[in-house]
Enzyme design. Structure first.
Site, PDB file in Angstrom:
ATOM      1  N   GLU A 180       0.843  -1.191   0.000  1.00  0.00           N
ATOM      2  CA  GLU A 180       0.000   0.000   0.000  1.00  0.00           C
ATOM      3  C   GLU A 180       0.883   1.247   0.000  1.00  0.00           C
ATOM      4  OE1 GLU A 180      -3.106  -0.150  -0.415  1.00  0.00           O
ATOM      5  OE2 GLU A 180      -3.613  -2.214   0.093  1.00  0.00           O
ATOM      6  N   ASP A 205     -18.888  -8.549  -9.393  1.00  0.00           N
ATOM      7  CA  ASP A 205     -18.838  -7.859  -8.110  1.00  0.00           C
ATOM      8  C   ASP A 205     -18.132  -6.515  -8.226  1.00  0.00           C
ATOM      9  OD1 ASP A 205     -19.380  -7.873  -5.217  1.00  0.00           O
ATOM     10  OD2 ASP A 205     -17.200  -7.918  -5.027  1.00  0.00           O
TER      11      ASP A 205
END
Length: 305
Positions: free
Chosen positions: A218, A243
């Site tokens: 991240e 999704d």
């Protein structure tokens, strides 16, 4: 022959190759060892190429000259590694290629014949394109694309369907999935199998389905760091595509991105601005894949079908 065979350590040496052929005809032990080292070098080169493609998925737009010199570098490094830092493959092959004694040959002839299992009657894993969000996963597919072409061809039918529902072109979805998963080679997985999560969607408190916990990269203030996170898990790549569309529609912060769906570049910019990914170069990396010669060539062929 020893001095000439040593020249085979330079991948452009045709003299060394000729000596290897002559030694093979003569069944020279030295030539056999050199052939196994060359084979190990080829194996290492394939590994290097695969690692480069997996770790640099956005470099498909590099020039032909860059790719040419990268290939030259990989070939020479592979030979040097096989010669000085062997991974053991050459030694194993050499031991198997050594001539057998009469007793060993007779024993080998008595071994039972090995037959591959018949998989023609096995059913493929079930796929459900219309499963509800958060529905528990009953069976996890083990799909692992062998090449970028395999990756694109596998996802193209579902990408066309989902992209049409969002007002996008399917190239956007496939390229984004390619970046997120390294062309299918880095899909989040654990001991139970692959999550089939193509878009890096995390499993927050709203997610009631299967999930998988892994270490992920991240960015905070443009600085990369590792952290443990949970991601949604699906039964198939198609479920992941479906999704993804639901995820965007149900989150108001992506409304502006969906409104820009008619312009692929602007859509990606708005998706990044809305916080879809923490990587500051997220949108540009996806565009680089979309604009690459290899990607456009594959997509062009699929559109003509």
């Amino acid at each position: 022959m020893a001095s000439v065979l040593h020249n085979a350590g330079i991948y452009t040496s045709f003299t060394g190759l000729a000596e290897l052929k002559r030694g093979a005809h003569e069944q020279s032990p030295q030539a056999r060892k050199e052939v196994t080292r060359q084979f190990e070098a080829m194996f290492i080169q394939v590994m290097l190429k695969s690692m480069r493609e997996a770790s640099e998925p956005g470099n498909e737009g590099s020039s032909d000259q860059v790719r040419f010199y990268q290939q030259m570098f990989d070939q020479q490094i592979a030979l040097d590694l096989a010669r000085h830092r062997s991974i053991g493959l050459a030694e194993s092959l050499d031991s198997h290629l050594q001539p057998m004694s009469g007793a060993d040959a007779r024993a080998a002839r008595q071994l039972p014949e090995y037959r591959l299992p018949d998989v023609s009657q096995q059913k493929p894993p079930a796929q459900n394109m219309d499963s509800a969000p958060g529905e528990p996963v009953q069976e996890v597919s083990q799909w692992m694309p062998a090449t970028p072409r395999d990756f694109v061809e596998r996802l193209w039918p579902a990408a066309r369907k989902v992209a049409q529902s969002l007002g996008l072109v399917p190239e956007v979805l496939v390229a984004q999935a390619a970046l997120e998963t390294g062309w299918g080679r880095k899909i989040p997985a654990d001991s139970n199998g692959s999550s089939m999560n193509l878009f890096g969607i995390k499993a927050d408190a709203r997610w009631k389905g299967e999930k998988i916990g892994i270490s992920t990269l991240e960015y905070k203030e443009d600085v990369p760091h590792r952290e443990h996170a949970y991601f949604r898990s699906y039964a198939s790549p198609e479920d992941s595509m479906q999704d993804y569309a639901r995820f965007l529609r149900e989150n108001p912060r992506y409304e502006k991105a969906l409104q820009s769906a008619g312009d692929s570049h602007r859509y990606l910019q708005e998706l990044q601005k809305a916080g879809y990914a923490t990587d500051p170069g997220y949108a540009s990396k996806i565009r680089s894949i979309m604009d690459s010669e290899r990607f456009t060539g594959i997509v062009g062929q699929l559109r003509r079908i």
